[in-house]
Design an enzyme around this catalytic site. Structure first.
Site, mmCIF file in Angstrom:
data_model
loop_
_atom_site.group_PDB
_atom_site.id
_atom_site.type_symbol
_atom_site.label_atom_id
_atom_site.label_comp_id
_atom_site.label_asym_id
_atom_site.label_seq_id
_atom_site.Cartn_x
_atom_site.Cartn_y
_atom_site.Cartn_z
ATOM 1 N N GLY A 46 0.814 -1.101 0.080
ATOM 2 C CA GLY A 46 0.013 0.199 -0.156
ATOM 3 C C GLY A 46 0.824 1.399 0.106
ATOM 4 O O GLY A 46 1.892 1.222 0.293
ATOM 5 N N GLN A 51 2.518 10.041 2.048
ATOM 6 C CA GLN A 51 4.235 9.351 1.971
ATOM 7 C C GLN A 51 4.833 9.815 1.011
ATOM 8 O O GLN A 51 6.335 9.535 0.598
ATOM 9 C CB GLN A 51 4.086 7.793 1.928
ATOM 10 C CG GLN A 51 3.644 7.244 3.160
ATOM 11 C CD GLN A 51 3.365 5.693 3.095
ATOM 12 O OE1 GLN A 51 2.431 5.177 2.411
ATOM 13 N NE2 GLN A 51 4.668 4.937 3.268
ATOM 14 N N CYS A 92 6.397 -0.131 7.426
ATOM 15 C CA CYS A 92 5.718 0.702 6.656
ATOM 16 C C CYS A 92 6.842 1.300 5.734
ATOM 17 O O CYS A 92 8.311 1.418 6.251
ATOM 18 C CB CYS A 92 5.609 1.937 7.570
ATOM 19 S SG CYS A 92 5.039 3.508 6.757
ATOM 20 N N LEU A 93 6.824 1.574 4.447
ATOM 21 C CA LEU A 93 7.799 2.057 3.588
ATOM 22 C C LEU A 93 8.352 3.453 3.897
ATOM 23 O O LEU A 93 9.627 3.600 3.751
ATOM 24 C CB LEU A 93 7.232 2.285 2.384
ATOM 25 C CG LEU A 93 6.692 1.143 1.467
ATOM 26 C CD1 LEU A 93 5.864 1.412 0.171
ATOM 27 C CD2 LEU A 93 7.882 0.015 1.145
ATOM 28 N N HIS A 134 -3.964 1.023 8.131
ATOM 29 C CA HIS A 134 -2.654 1.834 8.149
ATOM 30 C C HIS A 134 -2.697 3.046 7.213
ATOM 31 O O HIS A 134 -2.004 4.074 7.548
ATOM 32 C CB HIS A 134 -1.718 0.570 7.717
ATOM 33 C CG HIS A 134 -0.281 1.194 7.527
ATOM 34 N ND1 HIS A 134 0.769 0.649 8.490
ATOM 35 C CD2 HIS A 134 0.503 1.976 6.564
ATOM 36 C CE1 HIS A 134 1.888 1.264 7.814
ATOM 37 N NE2 HIS A 134 1.614 1.912 7.149
ATOM 38 N N GLU A 135 -3.089 2.901 5.829
ATOM 39 C CA GLU A 135 -3.387 4.043 5.114
ATOM 40 C C GLU A 135 -4.085 5.045 5.435
ATOM 41 O O GLU A 135 -3.840 6.077 5.281
ATOM 42 C CB GLU A 135 -3.516 3.629 3.486
ATOM 43 C CG GLU A 135 -2.728 2.594 2.846
ATOM 44 C CD GLU A 135 -1.403 2.424 3.119
ATOM 45 O OE1 GLU A 135 -0.880 3.613 3.212
ATOM 46 O OE2 GLU A 135 -0.747 1.453 2.924
ATOM 47 N N HIS A 138 -2.238 7.293 7.628
ATOM 48 C CA HIS A 138 -1.185 8.218 6.996
ATOM 49 C C HIS A 138 -1.909 9.357 6.568
ATOM 50 O O HIS A 138 -1.487 10.487 6.503
ATOM 51 C CB HIS A 138 -0.754 7.575 5.868
ATOM 52 C CG HIS A 138 0.518 6.543 5.879
ATOM 53 N ND1 HIS A 138 1.693 6.956 6.750
ATOM 54 C CD2 HIS A 138 0.681 5.336 5.638
ATOM 55 C CE1 HIS A 138 2.753 6.161 6.757
ATOM 56 N NE2 HIS A 138 2.128 5.094 6.064
HETATM 57 O O1 GNR Z 1 4.086 -2.547 2.424
HETATM 58 C C1 GNR Z 1 3.591 -2.502 3.540
HETATM 59 N N1 GNR Z 1 3.264 -3.417 4.288
HETATM 60 C C2 GNR Z 1 2.723 -3.735 5.446
HETATM 61 C C3 GNR Z 1 2.590 -4.795 6.258
HETATM 62 C C4 GNR Z 1 1.701 -4.826 7.467
HETATM 63 C C5 GNR Z 1 0.949 -3.839 7.855
HETATM 64 C C6 GNR Z 1 0.916 -2.867 6.970
HETATM 65 C C7 GNR Z 1 1.594 -2.633 5.683
HETATM 66 S S1 GNR Z 1 1.440 -1.327 4.606
HETATM 67 C C8 GNR Z 1 3.096 -1.115 4.143
HETATM 68 C C9 GNR Z 1 3.089 -0.014 2.860
HETATM 69 C C10 GNR Z 1 3.137 1.292 3.491
HETATM 70 O O2 GNR Z 1 3.978 1.724 4.314
HETATM 71 N N2 GNR Z 1 1.892 1.934 3.384
HETATM 72 O O3 GNR Z 1 1.594 3.174 4.033
HETATM 73 NI NI NI Z 2 3.079 3.026 5.765
#
Ligand code: GNR
Ligand code: NI
Length: 173
Positions: A46, A51, A92-93, A134-135, A138
């Site tokens: 995601g 980001q 998270c990236l 999670h998104e 953000h």
């Molecule tokens: O790539 C991603 N893997 C992930 C793994 C477990 C819970 C959430 C994520 S999201 C993350 C990509 C990202 O940072 N999205 O904002």
């Molecule tokens: Ni993230």
């Protein structure tokens, strides 16, 4: 298709609150394409516009093994979240190399527009439910590490700042 630089925690721009998308026009389509390319290149499931320093209510997701099921959520709204919560490991990236447990609603229902402006409702569980939440965080300026203890947050900040410094020195050498 240019790859976009991904902001790294604790960059203060990650704390900005995203504004609604006003028009699904050519520049937005280009941003969506670049976000998908950036997400796939970084091997993420995601990516939120926040980001990549675009403070719009937009996220892209692909949880498929084959990386061939992109989902685009424009102006997402959380309609419902289950009372049942589950704890799972997240990454998270924007926080490379850090993984820790976060508790989230087990199921969510979200309304969003797709890249054509078509409104749809998504009922999600499992990894998709985790990723959507999670998104959504953000887009509200929240990074998953903010659910962890203050001590863990400061250790993570120190570790990422050290990585940053070492990368900088590598460039200078
Ligand atoms: O790539 C991603 N893997 C992930 C793994 C477990 C819970 C959430 C994520 S999201 C993350 C990509 C990202 O940072 N999205 O904002
Ligand atoms: Ni993230």
């Amino acid at each position: 298709m240019p790859l976009l630089p991904i902001l790294r925690y604790p960059d203060p721009r990650l704390y900005k609150v995203a504004q609604p998308v006003q028009a699904i026009d050519a520049p937005l389509q280009a941003l969506i394409r670049d976000m998908l390319a950036t997400m796939y290149d970084a091997k993420g499931i995601g990516l939120a516009a926040t980001q990549v320093d675009q403070h719009l209510r937009l996220m892209v997701i692909d949880i498929s093994e084959e990386h061939n099921q992109p989902q685009v959520l424009i102006n997402p709204e959380l309609l419902w979240a289950s009372e049942e919560h589950l704890k799972g490991e997240e990454g998270c990236l924007s926080v490379p190399g850090i993984y820790d447990d976060v508790e989230r609603a087990a199921e969510v229902r979200v309304r969003a527009q797709d890249e054509h402006g078509v409104a749809r409702e998504i009922e999600a569980e499992g990894l998709l439910a985790v990723c959507i939440q999670h998104e959504l965080d953000h887009l509200m300026g929240k990074v998953f590490v903010q659910y962890l203890s203050r001590l863990k947050q400061s250790r993570i900040k120190a570790k990422l700042r050290k990585q940053e410094r070492e990368a900088q020195q590598q460039q200078e050498a």
